[in-house]
Design a protein around this motif. Structure first.
Motif, PDB file in Angstrom:
ATOM      1  N   UNK A   1      -8.652  -3.377  -1.735  1.00  0.00           N
ATOM      2  CA  UNK A   1      -9.596  -2.722  -0.831  1.00  0.00           C
ATOM      3  C   UNK A   1      -9.620  -3.416   0.532  1.00  0.00           C
ATOM      4  N   UNK A   2      -9.384  -4.740   0.566  1.00  0.00           N
ATOM      5  CA  UNK A   2      -9.284  -5.423   1.857  1.00  0.00           C
ATOM      6  C   UNK A   2      -8.111  -4.858   2.656  1.00  0.00           C
ATOM      7  N   UNK A   3      -6.964  -4.731   1.983  1.00  0.00           N
ATOM      8  CA  UNK A   3      -5.760  -4.249   2.664  1.00  0.00           C
ATOM      9  C   UNK A   3      -5.923  -2.800   3.121  1.00  0.00           C
TER      10      UNK A   3
ATOM     11  N   UNK B   1       0.843  -1.189   0.000  1.00  0.00           N
ATOM     12  CA  UNK B   1       0.000   0.000   0.000  1.00  0.00           C
ATOM     13  C   UNK B   1       0.881   1.242   0.000  1.00  0.00           C
ATOM     14  N   UNK B   2       0.416   2.340  -0.599  1.00  0.00           N
ATOM     15  CA  UNK B   2       1.204   3.578  -0.590  1.00  0.00           C
ATOM     16  C   UNK B   2       1.472   4.053   0.837  1.00  0.00           C
TER      17      UNK B   2
ATOM     18  N   UNK C   1      -0.915  -4.098   7.562  1.00  0.00           N
ATOM     19  CA  UNK C   1       0.518  -3.871   7.388  1.00  0.00           C
ATOM     20  C   UNK C   1       1.328  -5.101   7.071  1.00  0.00           C
ATOM     21  N   UNK C   2       0.713  -6.105   6.432  1.00  0.00           N
ATOM     22  CA  UNK C   2       1.447  -7.327   6.115  1.00  0.00           C
ATOM     23  C   UNK C   2       2.420  -7.141   4.957  1.00  0.00           C
TER      24      UNK C   2
ATOM     25  N   UNK D   1     -13.138  -4.237  14.331  1.00  0.00           N
ATOM     26  CA  UNK D   1     -12.220  -3.137  14.036  1.00  0.00           C
ATOM     27  C   UNK D   1     -10.849  -3.402  14.645  1.00  0.00           C
ATOM     28  N   UNK D   2     -10.814  -3.894  15.864  1.00  0.00           N
ATOM     29  CA  UNK D   2      -9.539  -4.202  16.515  1.00  0.00           C
ATOM     30  C   UNK D   2      -8.812  -5.323  15.785  1.00  0.00           C
ATOM     31  N   UNK D   3      -9.557  -6.353  15.363  1.00  0.00           N
ATOM     32  CA  UNK D   3      -8.936  -7.453  14.630  1.00  0.00           C
ATOM     33  C   UNK D   3      -8.426  -6.997  13.272  1.00  0.00           C
ATOM     34  N   UNK D   4      -9.167  -6.100  12.635  1.00  0.00           N
ATOM     35  CA  UNK D   4      -8.749  -5.569  11.342  1.00  0.00           C
ATOM     36  C   UNK D   4      -7.456  -4.782  11.481  1.00  0.00           C
ATOM     37  N   UNK D   5      -7.385  -3.947  12.504  1.00  0.00           N
ATOM     38  CA  UNK D   5      -6.158  -3.171  12.745  1.00  0.00           C
ATOM     39  C   UNK D   5      -4.971  -4.098  13.008  1.00  0.00           C
ATOM     40  N   UNK D   6      -5.186  -5.152  13.777  1.00  0.00           N
ATOM     41  CA  UNK D   6      -4.095  -6.080  14.110  1.00  0.00           C
ATOM     42  C   UNK D   6      -3.590  -6.820  12.873  1.00  0.00           C
ATOM     43  N   UNK D   7      -4.460  -7.014  11.876  1.00  0.00           N
ATOM     44  CA  UNK D   7      -4.079  -7.777  10.674  1.00  0.00           C
ATOM     45  C   UNK D   7      -3.461  -6.911   9.594  1.00  0.00           C
TER      46      UNK D   7
END
Length: 408
Positions: free
Chosen positions: A300-302, A189-190, A367-368, A359-365
């Protein structure tokens, strides 16, 4: 390395392919490589930071532009335009490798005639949209495009965004699955999106904001989105569902013309938005809705995860099962249909605790994938394409397909 990248469009044009092309080129340029982009969406030559952008667009009204509209034969026009431009650049400053998308095979002529080894990065293949081609003309045109994709991808190294996507491409094109000649490399991602997303607090204001970014097409699940909106709009009008609003980016108001007033009252459309506006919409969204039937990766998922937003996606998409289902970053509709999509949306509209959890789980996932890893892994795939890592290679040193490959 001296790298050429072929793309049908490049930012500021907004599409998954153009955004992916920019991430690839910028990642490679930041790693110190000489990168030139060839794109069909313009005719001028310009720069995007350290990257040279070379327009290959056809002149309006020209014979080539008219030929592009001819079923089947029109697919040859783009590859020949790219070949002319690449050869001219290669004579001025030779390329070590050319990368191209598989989508309608822009590198077909280069795969056949050089002048440099080819690496194909697989986006969603044309075959996945075949269900939307209803007329005889469109079905014929799609089949020619699919054949050209297969022909081009069988020459040179391959890159897919996930292992599941690589396996699908292998079965569709008759090429190797994930391995030495078929690398699996996720997109980055940019940095601007990453910084804005990481700084964006989860919204607490009402109504509940839903966000869809995409085109009004079957593969993107737009039909299911409208079906779910009709169901939820009726429930909200009856007072059995909390207030919500759906923002749709990528379509015009005409796409909502068939909706009942109860649904239309809860939706707004933006045909095109700039990056800042898109980031603003992502920051104010409570939930990102992305019900695609198939994505090769799913940027869009990322992006949603980078903002820490719950995602409602579709279990029919392998990338959604991988990135959303396995990480717990959101909920998956059982099928890409209006009623099934309405179920997880209804749950998240009603339950602020569930929204906070996902939302918390999304944030944790998030930046891969970074530009640094994208560049490193891409160059390794290029080494396979050029044969400089000692592995087997289906392209000769001249950049033309080896005779045995032509015979096959």
């Amino acid at each position: 390395m001296r790298i050429g990248l072929l793309t049908w469009a490049y930012p500021p044009e907004k599409s998954g392919l153009s955004r992916a092309a920019r991430e690839i080129t910028q990642a490679l340029a930041q790693a110190g490589h000489d990168v030139r982009v060839f794109t069909m969406d313009r005719r001028m030559r310009e720069r995007d930071g350290a990257v040279e952008v070379i327009g290959c667009g056809l002149r309006d009204g020209s014979l080539a532009a008219r030929m592009r509209k001819v079923a089947g034969a029109g697919h040859v026009v783009g590859p020949l335009a790219f070949l002319r431009a690449v050869r001219a650049e290669h004579a001025r400053r030779p390329f070590d490798v050319i990368e191209a998308t598989n989508w309608y095979a822009p590198a077909l002529a280069i795969a056949l005639f050089g002048p440099a080894p080819l690496a194909t990065r697989n986006s969603t293949p044309a075959a996945t949209s075949a269900a939307t081609a209803t007329s005889l003309r469109d079905r014929f045109d799609r089949r020619v495009g699919m054949a050209f994709e297969r022909w081009s991808a069988r020459r040179g190294a391959l890159i897919s965004n996930t292992a599941l996507h690589a396996e699908k491409i292998a079965a569709l094109y008759g090429v190797p699955g994930p391995g030495a000649d078929h690398a699996v490399i996720g997109l980055s991602l940019p940095p601007g999106i990453a910084a804005r997303g990481q700084a964006a607090a989860y919204p607490t204001a009402t109504p509940v904001e839903l966000l869809f970014v995409g085109r009004d097409e079957h593969r993107k699940g737009f039909d299911a989105l409208l079906g779910a909106l009709a169901i939820l709009g009726e429930e909200a009008q009856a007072g059995t569902l909390d207030a919500f609003r759906l923002t749709i980016v990528g379509v015009t108001d005409d796409a909502l013309a068939g909706l009942p007033p109860s649904a239309r009252a809860h939706a707004r459309c933006f045909h095109r938005v700039d990056e800042q506006t898109l980031h603003d919409l992502m920051a104010t969204a409570h939930v990102v809705v992305a019900p695609s039937r198939y994505e090769s990766f799913g940027l869009v998922y990322q992006e949603a995860m980078m903002f820490g937003r719950p995602v409602v996606a579709c279990a029919e998409d392998p990338s959604a099962r991988l990135f959303i289902g396995e990480s717990g970053a959101g909920l998956l509709a059982a099928t890409c249909s209006g009623p099934d999509l309405a179920d997880p949306l209804r749950r998240l509209i009603r339950d602020p605790g569930a929204r906070a959890h996902f939302a918390a789980a999304s944030r944790a996932a998030s930046g891969q994938f970074t530009r640094a890893t994208l560049a490193t892994q891409t160059v390794a795939a290029y080494r396979t394409a050029t044969g400089s890592n000692g592995s087997s290679n289906r392209v000769s040193s001249s950049g033309r397909p080896a005779p045995a490959d032509i015979a096959s």
